[in-house]
Design a protein around this motif. Structure first.
Motif, PDB file in Angstrom:
ATOM      1  N   TYR A  98     -34.606 -41.075   4.791  1.00  0.00           N
ATOM      2  CA  TYR A  98     -35.981 -40.932   4.354  1.00  0.00           C
ATOM      3  C   TYR A  98     -36.825 -42.271   4.794  1.00  0.00           C
ATOM      4  O   TYR A  98     -36.280 -43.445   4.190  1.00  0.00           O
ATOM      5  CB  TYR A  98     -36.054 -40.654   2.738  1.00  0.00           C
ATOM      6  CG  TYR A  98     -37.469 -40.392   2.188  1.00  0.00           C
ATOM      7  CD1 TYR A  98     -37.924 -39.023   2.348  1.00  0.00           C
ATOM      8  CD2 TYR A  98     -38.346 -41.342   2.022  1.00  0.00           C
ATOM      9  CE1 TYR A  98     -39.105 -38.931   1.800  1.00  0.00           C
ATOM     10  CE2 TYR A  98     -39.448 -41.054   1.409  1.00  0.00           C
ATOM     11  CZ  TYR A  98     -39.876 -39.730   1.281  1.00  0.00           C
ATOM     12  OH  TYR A  98     -41.297 -39.663   0.963  1.00  0.00           O
ATOM     13  N   GLN A 100     -41.110 -43.279   4.751  1.00  0.00           N
ATOM     14  CA  GLN A 100     -42.312 -42.908   4.485  1.00  0.00           C
ATOM     15  C   GLN A 100     -43.401 -43.009   5.649  1.00  0.00           C
ATOM     16  O   GLN A 100     -43.259 -43.998   6.578  1.00  0.00           O
ATOM     17  CB  GLN A 100     -43.092 -43.749   3.416  1.00  0.00           C
ATOM     18  CG  GLN A 100     -42.354 -43.402   1.892  1.00  0.00           C
ATOM     19  CD  GLN A 100     -43.068 -44.246   0.973  1.00  0.00           C
ATOM     20  OE1 GLN A 100     -43.346 -45.007   1.055  1.00  0.00           O
ATOM     21  NE2 GLN A 100     -43.035 -43.351  -0.311  1.00  0.00           N
ATOM     22  N   ASP A 123     -40.359 -38.193   6.539  1.00  0.00           N
ATOM     23  CA  ASP A 123     -40.316 -37.890   4.859  1.00  0.00           C
ATOM     24  C   ASP A 123     -40.214 -36.423   4.807  1.00  0.00           C
ATOM     25  O   ASP A 123     -39.844 -35.484   5.559  1.00  0.00           O
ATOM     26  CB  ASP A 123     -41.786 -38.426   4.171  1.00  0.00           C
ATOM     27  CG  ASP A 123     -42.857 -37.946   5.017  1.00  0.00           C
ATOM     28  OD1 ASP A 123     -42.831 -37.051   5.619  1.00  0.00           O
ATOM     29  OD2 ASP A 123     -43.846 -38.401   4.442  1.00  0.00           O
ATOM     30  N   CYS A 124     -40.538 -35.788   3.344  1.00  0.00           N
ATOM     31  CA  CYS A 124     -40.130 -34.520   3.150  1.00  0.00           C
ATOM     32  C   CYS A 124     -40.646 -33.415   3.852  1.00  0.00           C
ATOM     33  O   CYS A 124     -39.927 -32.492   4.175  1.00  0.00           O
ATOM     34  CB  CYS A 124     -40.910 -34.630   1.662  1.00  0.00           C
ATOM     35  SG  CYS A 124     -42.626 -34.835   1.256  1.00  0.00           S
ATOM     36  N   ASP A 152     -44.884 -32.118  -7.452  1.00  0.00           N
ATOM     37  CA  ASP A 152     -43.323 -32.289  -8.185  1.00  0.00           C
ATOM     38  C   ASP A 152     -43.780 -32.739  -9.743  1.00  0.00           C
ATOM     39  O   ASP A 152     -44.316 -33.820  -9.771  1.00  0.00           O
ATOM     40  CB  ASP A 152     -42.586 -33.503  -7.803  1.00  0.00           C
ATOM     41  CG  ASP A 152     -41.230 -33.616  -8.436  1.00  0.00           C
ATOM     42  OD1 ASP A 152     -41.248 -33.520  -9.426  1.00  0.00           O
ATOM     43  OD2 ASP A 152     -40.061 -33.851  -7.641  1.00  0.00           O
ATOM     44  N   HIS A 159     -45.084 -33.367  -2.704  1.00  0.00           N
ATOM     45  CA  HIS A 159     -43.763 -33.228  -1.856  1.00  0.00           C
ATOM     46  C   HIS A 159     -43.789 -31.944  -1.125  1.00  0.00           C
ATOM     47  O   HIS A 159     -44.772 -31.175  -1.125  1.00  0.00           O
ATOM     48  CB  HIS A 159     -42.842 -32.961  -3.128  1.00  0.00           C
ATOM     49  CG  HIS A 159     -41.160 -32.859  -2.710  1.00  0.00           C
ATOM     50  ND1 HIS A 159     -40.904 -33.690  -1.692  1.00  0.00           N
ATOM     51  CD2 HIS A 159     -40.246 -31.980  -3.182  1.00  0.00           C
ATOM     52  CE1 HIS A 159     -39.477 -33.373  -1.551  1.00  0.00           C
ATOM     53  NE2 HIS A 159     -39.308 -32.388  -2.224  1.00  0.00           N
ATOM     54  N   ASP A 174     -34.466 -28.505   0.131  1.00  0.00           N
ATOM     55  CA  ASP A 174     -35.106 -29.750  -0.395  1.00  0.00           C
ATOM     56  C   ASP A 174     -34.445 -30.866   0.121  1.00  0.00           C
ATOM     57  O   ASP A 174     -33.178 -30.930  -0.106  1.00  0.00           O
ATOM     58  CB  ASP A 174     -35.103 -29.408  -2.022  1.00  0.00           C
ATOM     59  CG  ASP A 174     -36.191 -30.508  -2.475  1.00  0.00           C
ATOM     60  OD1 ASP A 174     -36.358 -31.458  -1.836  1.00  0.00           O
ATOM     61  OD2 ASP A 174     -36.474 -30.004  -3.547  1.00  0.00           O
ATOM     62  N   GLN A 176     -34.462 -33.500  -1.513  1.00  0.00           N
ATOM     63  CA  GLN A 176     -33.931 -34.270  -2.768  1.00  0.00           C
ATOM     64  C   GLN A 176     -32.815 -33.804  -3.217  1.00  0.00           C
ATOM     65  O   GLN A 176     -32.259 -34.115  -4.388  1.00  0.00           O
ATOM     66  CB  GLN A 176     -35.100 -34.516  -3.506  1.00  0.00           C
ATOM     67  CG  GLN A 176     -36.576 -35.109  -3.022  1.00  0.00           C
ATOM     68  CD  GLN A 176     -37.481 -35.122  -4.206  1.00  0.00           C
ATOM     69  OE1 GLN A 176     -37.700 -34.373  -4.984  1.00  0.00           O
ATOM     70  NE2 GLN A 176     -38.336 -35.929  -3.973  1.00  0.00           N
ATOM     71  N   TYR A 189     -41.484 -27.416 -10.037  1.00  0.00           N
ATOM     72  CA  TYR A 189     -42.378 -27.598  -8.756  1.00  0.00           C
ATOM     73  C   TYR A 189     -43.730 -26.681  -8.860  1.00  0.00           C
ATOM     74  O   TYR A 189     -43.373 -25.523  -9.346  1.00  0.00           O
ATOM     75  CB  TYR A 189     -41.588 -27.198  -7.430  1.00  0.00           C
ATOM     76  CG  TYR A 189     -40.835 -28.271  -6.911  1.00  0.00           C
ATOM     77  CD1 TYR A 189     -40.825 -29.547  -7.263  1.00  0.00           C
ATOM     78  CD2 TYR A 189     -39.477 -27.954  -6.001  1.00  0.00           C
ATOM     79  CE1 TYR A 189     -39.753 -30.742  -7.044  1.00  0.00           C
ATOM     80  CE2 TYR A 189     -38.819 -28.649  -5.656  1.00  0.00           C
ATOM     81  CZ  TYR A 189     -39.042 -30.264  -5.804  1.00  0.00           C
ATOM     82  OH  TYR A 189     -37.991 -31.255  -5.702  1.00  0.00           O
TER      83      TYR A 189
END
Length: 205
Positions: A98, A100, A123-124, A152, A159, A174, A176, A189
């Motif tokens: 991950y 950013q 990232d996500c 989130d 997210h 996901d 995460q 969520y």
């Protein structure tokens, strides 16, 4: 990634259309709309992906081989049961680091194509996009899948995840979470909007 604010008026959604919403992802009221091109970061990631597709079958020539390795990985999943393919794609893509967007791209928010993610991590929303395109390449219908931008509520941050409808269930992939989880089991969520290649959905409580 940055979700941004999305009012009905800003997205051209009338109160009548909002009233016609149906229960959907994470129990939200969702209204389907045409013209996903109104989301230029998503459209840019799609456009770059389609230029990458021919490269997946080309030999490496002194450059990175991530796209070719990705294709080899997908070829290895051919013929497996759909749920095995979904779990394998989720697990493999979650192995990536991950990072950013301000660090990776010197931009506050950038949506990567699969080739960019495989080369530079991401990232996500980038995990969600590469999973979407991986399953698309395996033959899953794109209209069963979405990239979902959400809040989130536990962490108080924006997210993004990927959703897929399979065997009558809506599953969430996901970055995460190590497991593929049915959407109704996730309570923290709050979806804002979701998008695929042909439509987008506005979500509200």
């Amino acid at each position: 990634m940055v979700a941004g604010g999305f009012a009905f008026a800003a997205l051209g959604l009338s109160q009548h259309a909002a009233a016609a919403a149906q229960r959907g992802l994470f129990g939200s009221l969702e209204t389907r709309r045409d013209n996903p091109a109104r989301f230029p970061k998503w459209q840019g990631a799609l456009d770059r992906y389609f230029t990458e597709v021919p490269l997946t079958r080309q030999a490496c020539r002194g450059r990175n081989c991530e796209l070719q390795d990705w294709q080899i990985f997908l070829d290895g999943l051919a013929g497996q049961p759909p749920m095995a393919q979904i779990h394998s794609v989720h697990t493999e893509m979650n192995r990536h680091r991950y990072i950013q967007d301000p660090i990776n791209w010197n931009l506050p928010d950038y949506w990567e194509s699969p080739g960019q993610f495989l080369t530079r991590n991401g990232d996500c929303e980038d995990y969600a996009i590469v999973k979407f395109m991986s399953l698309r390449a395996l033959g899953f219908p794109q209209d069963s899948m979405r990239v979902v931008v959400l809040q989130d509520m536990n962490l108080g941050v924006a997210h993004a995840v990927m959703s897929i409808e399979q065997d009558g269930r809506t599953l969430i992939l996901d970055n995460q979470v190590s497991q593929v989880v049915p959407h109704e089991k996730i309570r923290h969520y709050k979806p804002i909007y979701s998008v695929n290649e042909t439509h987008w959905w506005l979500h509200r409580a």
